[in-house]
Design a protein around this motif. Structure first.
Motif, PDB file in Angstrom:
ATOM      1  N   VAL A  13       0.831  -1.204   0.000  1.00 21.31           N
ATOM      2  CA  VAL A  13       0.000   0.000   0.000  1.00 21.31           C
ATOM      3  C   VAL A  13       0.868   1.258   0.000  1.00 21.31           C
ATOM      4  O   VAL A  13       0.603   2.212  -0.736  1.00 21.31           O
ATOM      5  CB  VAL A  13      -0.975  -0.013   1.201  1.00 21.31           C
ATOM      6  CG1 VAL A  13      -1.621   1.342   1.413  1.00 21.31           C
ATOM      7  CG2 VAL A  13      -2.034  -1.087   1.018  1.00 21.31           C
ATOM      8  N   SER A  14       1.922   1.258   0.805  1.00 18.89           N
ATOM      9  CA  SER A  14       2.784   2.438   0.893  1.00 18.89           C
ATOM     10  C   SER A  14       3.432   2.773  -0.442  1.00 18.89           C
ATOM     11  O   SER A  14       3.445   3.936  -0.862  1.00 18.89           O
ATOM     12  CB  SER A  14       3.874   2.223   1.949  1.00 18.89           C
ATOM     13  OG  SER A  14       3.310   2.142   3.228  1.00 18.89           O
ATOM     14  N   PHE A  15       3.956   1.756  -1.111  1.00 20.26           N
ATOM     15  CA  PHE A  15       4.620   2.031  -2.388  1.00 20.26           C
ATOM     16  C   PHE A  15       3.613   2.360  -3.489  1.00 20.26           C
ATOM     17  O   PHE A  15       3.921   3.151  -4.385  1.00 20.26           O
ATOM     18  CB  PHE A  15       5.545   0.875  -2.766  1.00 20.26           C
ATOM     19  CG  PHE A  15       6.756   0.798  -1.874  1.00 20.26           C
ATOM     20  CD1 PHE A  15       7.600   1.895  -1.717  1.00 20.26           C
ATOM     21  CD2 PHE A  15       7.041  -0.350  -1.169  1.00 20.26           C
ATOM     22  CE1 PHE A  15       8.710   1.846  -0.886  1.00 20.26           C
ATOM     23  CE2 PHE A  15       8.156  -0.420  -0.330  1.00 20.26           C
ATOM     24  CZ  PHE A  15       8.979   0.681  -0.188  1.00 20.26           C
ATOM     25  N   LEU A  47       8.015  10.938   1.882  1.00 19.75           N
ATOM     26  CA  LEU A  47       8.569  10.110   2.960  1.00 19.75           C
ATOM     27  C   LEU A  47       7.489   9.449   3.809  1.00 19.75           C
ATOM     28  O   LEU A  47       7.735   8.407   4.405  1.00 19.75           O
ATOM     29  CB  LEU A  47       9.498  10.937   3.848  1.00 19.75           C
ATOM     30  CG  LEU A  47      10.849  11.275   3.249  1.00 19.75           C
ATOM     31  CD1 LEU A  47      11.675  12.084   4.240  1.00 19.75           C
ATOM     32  CD2 LEU A  47      11.602  10.035   2.820  1.00 19.75           C
ATOM     33  N   HIS A  48       6.282  10.033   3.840  1.00 23.75           N
ATOM     34  CA  HIS A  48       5.192   9.396   4.589  1.00 23.75           C
ATOM     35  C   HIS A  48       4.749   8.089   3.930  1.00 23.75           C
ATOM     36  O   HIS A  48       4.018   7.315   4.539  1.00 23.75           O
ATOM     37  CB  HIS A  48       4.009  10.334   4.734  1.00 23.75           C
ATOM     38  CG  HIS A  48       4.271  11.505   5.628  1.00 23.75           C
ATOM     39  ND1 HIS A  48       5.002  11.419   6.784  1.00 23.75           N
ATOM     40  CD2 HIS A  48       3.912  12.799   5.520  1.00 23.75           C
ATOM     41  CE1 HIS A  48       5.077  12.596   7.349  1.00 23.75           C
ATOM     42  NE2 HIS A  48       4.426  13.456   6.601  1.00 23.75           N
ATOM     43  N   PHE A  49       5.179   7.876   2.713  1.00 26.03           N
ATOM     44  CA  PHE A  49       4.908   6.617   2.022  1.00 26.03           C
ATOM     45  C   PHE A  49       6.177   5.766   1.896  1.00 26.03           C
ATOM     46  O   PHE A  49       6.140   4.552   2.053  1.00 26.03           O
ATOM     47  CB  PHE A  49       4.299   6.888   0.646  1.00 26.03           C
ATOM     48  CG  PHE A  49       3.069   7.752   0.706  1.00 26.03           C
ATOM     49  CD1 PHE A  49       1.991   7.417   1.504  1.00 26.03           C
ATOM     50  CD2 PHE A  49       2.990   8.928  -0.023  1.00 26.03           C
ATOM     51  CE1 PHE A  49       0.861   8.214   1.582  1.00 26.03           C
ATOM     52  CE2 PHE A  49       1.866   9.739   0.037  1.00 26.03           C
ATOM     53  CZ  PHE A  49       0.796   9.378   0.838  1.00 26.03           C
ATOM     54  N   ILE A  50       7.314   6.419   1.622  1.00 26.84           N
ATOM     55  CA  ILE A  50       8.576   5.686   1.457  1.00 26.84           C
ATOM     56  C   ILE A  50       8.998   5.020   2.761  1.00 26.84           C
ATOM     57  O   ILE A  50       9.311   3.815   2.786  1.00 26.84           O
ATOM     58  CB  ILE A  50       9.698   6.631   0.969  1.00 26.84           C
ATOM     59  CG1 ILE A  50       9.410   7.132  -0.440  1.00 26.84           C
ATOM     60  CG2 ILE A  50      11.052   5.927   1.019  1.00 26.84           C
ATOM     61  CD1 ILE A  50      10.327   8.258  -0.898  1.00 26.84           C
ATOM     62  N   LEU A  51       9.040   5.785   3.847  1.00 24.48           N
ATOM     63  CA  LEU A  51       9.547   5.233   5.103  1.00 24.48           C
ATOM     64  C   LEU A  51       8.686   4.092   5.646  1.00 24.48           C
ATOM     65  O   LEU A  51       9.225   3.054   6.030  1.00 24.48           O
ATOM     66  CB  LEU A  51       9.741   6.345   6.140  1.00 24.48           C
ATOM     67  CG  LEU A  51      10.870   7.330   5.799  1.00 24.48           C
ATOM     68  CD1 LEU A  51      10.934   8.445   6.838  1.00 24.48           C
ATOM     69  CD2 LEU A  51      12.202   6.624   5.676  1.00 24.48           C
ATOM     70  N   GLY A  53       6.915   2.081   3.906  1.00 25.35           N
ATOM     71  CA  GLY A  53       7.166   0.960   2.997  1.00 25.35           C
ATOM     72  C   GLY A  53       8.478   0.269   3.311  1.00 25.35           C
ATOM     73  O   GLY A  53       8.556  -0.966   3.376  1.00 25.35           O
ATOM     74  N   LEU A  54       9.527   1.063   3.533  1.00 24.86           N
ATOM     75  CA  LEU A  54      10.827   0.481   3.863  1.00 24.86           C
ATOM     76  C   LEU A  54      10.821  -0.180   5.236  1.00 24.86           C
ATOM     77  O   LEU A  54      11.406  -1.258   5.422  1.00 24.86           O
ATOM     78  CB  LEU A  54      11.910   1.554   3.803  1.00 24.86           C
ATOM     79  CG  LEU A  54      12.226   2.106   2.410  1.00 24.86           C
ATOM     80  CD1 LEU A  54      13.234   3.238   2.497  1.00 24.86           C
ATOM     81  CD2 LEU A  54      12.724   1.001   1.497  1.00 24.86           C
ATOM     82  N   MET A  55      10.152   0.434   6.197  1.00 18.67           N
ATOM     83  CA  MET A  55      10.066  -0.180   7.520  1.00 18.67           C
ATOM     84  C   MET A  55       9.312  -1.506   7.449  1.00 18.67           C
ATOM     85  O   MET A  55       9.682  -2.475   8.114  1.00 18.67           O
ATOM     86  CB  MET A  55       9.390   0.768   8.514  1.00 18.67           C
ATOM     87  CG  MET A  55      10.261   1.941   8.907  1.00 18.67           C
ATOM     88  SD  MET A  55       9.537   2.989  10.195  1.00 18.67           S
ATOM     89  CE  MET A  55       8.345   3.926   9.262  1.00 18.67           C
ATOM     90  N   VAL A 145       1.014   6.993   7.395  1.00 17.52           N
ATOM     91  CA  VAL A 145       0.476   6.820   6.042  1.00 17.52           C
ATOM     92  C   VAL A 145      -0.829   7.612   5.916  1.00 17.52           C
ATOM     93  O   VAL A 145      -1.060   8.281   4.902  1.00 17.52           O
ATOM     94  CB  VAL A 145       0.275   5.333   5.704  1.00 17.52           C
ATOM     95  CG1 VAL A 145      -0.485   5.161   4.399  1.00 17.52           C
ATOM     96  CG2 VAL A 145       1.614   4.621   5.622  1.00 17.52           C
ATOM     97  N   GLY A 146      -1.663   7.567   6.951  1.00 16.73           N
ATOM     98  CA  GLY A 146      -2.905   8.343   6.931  1.00 16.73           C
ATOM     99  C   GLY A 146      -2.642   9.828   6.804  1.00 16.73           C
ATOM    100  O   GLY A 146      -3.309  10.534   6.039  1.00 16.73           O
ATOM    101  N   LEU A 147      -1.651  10.311   7.521  1.00 21.34           N
ATOM    102  CA  LEU A 147      -1.268  11.714   7.427  1.00 21.34           C
ATOM    103  C   LEU A 147      -0.792  12.050   6.012  1.00 21.34           C
ATOM    104  O   LEU A 147      -1.167  13.079   5.443  1.00 21.34           O
ATOM    105  CB  LEU A 147      -0.160  12.000   8.446  1.00 21.34           C
ATOM    106  CG  LEU A 147       0.054  13.400   8.959  1.00 21.34           C
ATOM    107  CD1 LEU A 147      -1.220  13.980   9.552  1.00 21.34           C
ATOM    108  CD2 LEU A 147       1.173  13.390   9.992  1.00 21.34           C
TER     109      LEU A 147
END
Length: 168
Positions: A13-15, A47-51, A53-55, A145-147
């Motif tokens: 979802v993040s990516f 970064l609210h999506f990248i981080l 996703g990476l985490m 992610v919501g933010l």
């Protein structure tokens, strides 16, 4: 509780949301890239999506190696805090959603701090709230992610500034 399904889903979802955000930036390219401050702010939203996703990928790799997720989450939390502090400053003449985003972006700072603190001291989370550290991290990542979704939506749906067209 098995967190692997949650983190696999969160990663995907993040990516996916990151890809959608990049489309938004493309639609609003002139407006989002007209000065370094706005570019930094657009990057912070990324970064609210990248981080997360990476985490999530780091959490999936843990198996029997908690050091991996702790390093992944700790470094992502520190990077997020630095990005919020640096990226939320220096936007030239902020108006509309850009101005609001600059004000509300600070909400992410305590979330990144919690992510970092849980990674540094996961045992304290178990005793304090009775949850596994990766469960707490998952809740905080969901908020991040919501933010990011709210910020991306605000920037995407804001009307074009007067005198600026899609073609400029």
């Amino acid at each position: 509780m098995d967190t692997s399904t949650f983190y696999a889903t969160t990663s995907a979802v993040s990516f996916t949301l990151l890809g959608f955000w990049w489309v938004v930036v493309q639609f609003r390219h002139n407006e989002m890239t007209q000065d370094p401050g706005r570019r930094r702010l657009a990057f912070v939203v990324s970064l609210h999506f990248i981080l997360p996703g990476l985490m999530s990928l780091g959490a999936l790799l843990t198996a029997d190696a908690p050091l991996i997720w702790r390093l992944t989450f700790g470094s992502a939390g520190v990077a997020g805090m630095i990005a919020v502090v640096v990226g939320s400053r220096g936007v030239k003449d902020p108006t509309g959603a850009i101005a609001a985003l600059g004000r509300w972006e600070w909400l992410a700072l305590p979330l990144y701090l919690v992510i970092t603190l849980v990674a540094v001291s996961p045992e304290s989370v178990k005793t304090a709230v009775g949850l596994m550290p990766l469960q707490v991290e998952g809740v905080v990542m969901t908020l991040l992610v919501g933010l990011g979704i709210v910020f991306a939506w605000a920037l995407f749906t804001e009307p074009q500034p007067v005198g600026m067209s899609q073609e400029t």
